[in-house]
Design a protein around this motif. Structure first.
Motif, short mmCIF file in Angstrom:
data_model
loop_
_atom_site.label_atom_id
_atom_site.label_comp_id
_atom_site.label_asym_id
_atom_site.label_seq_id
_atom_site.Cartn_x
_atom_site.Cartn_y
_atom_site.Cartn_z
N TYR A 1 180.26 81.19 -32.20
CA TYR A 1 178.93 81.66 -32.57
C TYR A 1 178.07 80.63 -33.32
O TYR A 1 176.86 80.60 -33.12
CB TYR A 1 178.96 83.00 -33.31
N TYR B 1 177.57 78.90 -27.65
CA TYR B 1 177.77 80.35 -27.72
C TYR B 1 176.87 81.08 -26.73
O TYR B 1 177.32 82.02 -26.06
CB TYR B 1 177.52 80.88 -29.13
N GLU B 2 175.61 80.70 -26.66
CA GLU B 2 174.64 81.45 -25.84
C GLU B 2 175.04 81.52 -24.38
O GLU B 2 175.03 82.59 -23.78
CB GLU B 2 173.24 80.87 -26.01
N GLU B 3 175.43 80.40 -23.81
CA GLU B 3 175.84 80.40 -22.40
C GLU B 3 177.13 81.20 -22.22
O GLU B 3 177.29 81.97 -21.27
CB GLU B 3 176.02 78.97 -21.88
N GLN C 1 176.39 84.93 -22.42
CA GLN C 1 175.71 85.39 -21.20
C GLN C 1 176.72 85.56 -20.06
O GLN C 1 176.72 86.56 -19.35
CB GLN C 1 174.63 84.38 -20.82
N SER D 1 176.02 88.53 -30.85
CA SER D 1 174.76 87.77 -30.77
C SER D 1 173.85 88.11 -31.95
O SER D 1 173.19 87.22 -32.50
CB SER D 1 174.06 88.05 -29.44
#
Length: 155
Positions: A63, A68-70, A73, A93
């Motif tokens: 995080y 983290y974002e990819e 998702q 998130s």
């Protein structure tokens, strides 16, 4: 041992342990396929529990980083048919946004699970802690937040 071999074992405790081991050692490119395969187990409670542990472990390590974002998702797509798992990813998130002081909405925190509220109450974002000290779901969350505020004001 692949997931098909694991599925052949009638003992869900053995399968659970095998899934946890596979998930702990999975390479990034194979992670989505493995998560999806585990979620085909007929014992959905056990399968989702194994995947939840995996998501929590991975999210805790990822995080703070942009990766983290990819990852989130991708994992959201893998768990889209499993509302509890998808919700946990959304909450990770939100935790990330609160912790890294990215944009977030207080109403999202107040609508979140006790798990996230307690995790956030024990964190470092003073705004979030103040909200939880006042309006956290449970006495434990409110007390944890108040204790956190006391520690922040003393340091």
């Amino acid at each position: 041992m692949n997931v098909h071999d694991i599925l052949q074992n009638p003992d869900e405790h053995v399968r659970f342990a095998a899934y946890l081991d596979k998930l702990e050692h999975v390479d990034d490119p194979d992670e989505v396929d493995l998560v999806s395969s585990v979620l085909t187990d007929p014992d959905q409670t056990m399968a989702q529990s194994a995947v939840l542990r995996h998501l929590d472990r991975r999210a805790a390590g990822l995080y703070p980083a942009p990766a983290y974002e990819e990852w989130a998702q991708t994992m959201t797509q893998a768990t889209i048919d499993h509302p509890f798992l998808a919700q946990r990813l959304r909450e990770w998130s939100l935790f990330r946004a609160i912790t890294l002081k990215l944009p977030w909405q207080p109403d999202d925190l107040l609508a979140s699970s006790n798990w996230l509220q307690l995790k956030t109450a024990d964190g470092t974002n003073t705004e979030a802690i103040e909200i939880l000290a006042e309006a956290g779901h449970t006495k434990r969350i409110r007390n944890t937040a108040r204790t956190g505020l006391t520690h922040h004001s003393e340091s």
